[in-house]
Scaffold this active site. Structure first.
Site, PDB file in Angstrom:
ATOM      1  N   CYS A 100      -7.463 -25.300   1.052  1.00 56.57           N
ATOM      2  CA  CYS A 100      -7.382 -26.615   1.690  1.00 56.57           C
ATOM      3  C   CYS A 100      -6.389 -27.512   0.952  1.00 56.57           C
ATOM      4  O   CYS A 100      -5.206 -27.216   0.892  1.00 56.57           O
ATOM      5  CB  CYS A 100      -8.774 -27.229   1.799  1.00 56.57           C
ATOM      6  SG  CYS A 100      -8.884 -28.682   2.862  1.00 56.57           S
ATOM      7  N   ALA A 101      -6.848 -28.599   0.379  1.00 54.54           N
ATOM      8  CA  ALA A 101      -5.969 -29.496  -0.376  1.00 54.54           C
ATOM      9  C   ALA A 101      -5.770 -29.020  -1.810  1.00 54.54           C
ATOM     10  O   ALA A 101      -4.811 -29.421  -2.472  1.00 54.54           O
ATOM     11  CB  ALA A 101      -6.545 -30.909  -0.381  1.00 54.54           C
TER      12      ALA A 101
END
Length: 180
Positions: A100-101
């Site tokens: 994800c991030a």
């Protein structure tokens, strides 16, 4: 040792799915609380860690897993303990997994230079030096990255594959009815 780092505001699916799949594969996984022993995810689910970041011995690190989520990713990146753990893993050539991030943390550290990597849309600018990938989950050398909660199973299985081989990952995928 496999360390999955949880900081306040982590994305639950991106943490629990890889932990589950790695443990099903027989891995000894230590869930590390970065912001305390009990860490609450971005959707309000509290998880009790096995150890806090200051209690781990990183000399035997095989794999570090960094779940995404906000503000979990920022809290991971702001932790001196997590930074030391990533540095030790990188220095020893251990596996680093981020979803994800969280791949942005590796990008900011310069660990993605020349490597293919993926992340949650919008964080590509933070993958400093990386070659943008097109797949859901990508392994390039000792770095494994994935796009987000929807790719948590493929991420977890890629981690299993990196540790135990493609055959074991495929067999595990069958046991959970994973279809690709």
């Amino acid at each position: 040792m496999i360390y999955v780092c949880l900081a306040e505001g982590f994305e639950e699916t991106e943490a629990i799915t890889p932990i589950d799949l790695l443990r099903r594969a027989g891995a000894q996984v230590t869930v590390v609380g970065v912001t305390g022993k009990t860490v609450t995810g971005s959707h309000g689910i509290p998880v009790v860690a096995d150890k806090e970041i200051g209690e781990i011995d990183d000399s035997d690190v095989e794999l570090v897993v960094l779940p995404g989520g906000m503000p979990g990713t920022l809290n991971l990146e702001n932790s001196e303990g997590v930074q030391r753990l990533i540095d030790t893993a990188a220095r020893q050539g251990a596996l680093l997994g981020a979803i994800c991030a969280a791949p942005s943390i590796l990008g900011h550290k310069g660990l993605l230079n020349g490597k293919t990597a993926v992340c949650f849309p919008g964080f590509e600018k933070d993958l400093t030096g990386a070659v943008p990938g097109t797949e859901e989950t990508v392994r390039d050398g000792n770095i494994i990255t994935s796009r987000g909660a929807g790719s948590a199973v493929s991420f977890g299985l890629k981690l299993v594959e990196a540790l135990y081989g493609e055959k074991q990952a495929e067999e595990l995928g069958k046991t959970i009815q994973w279809r690709r």
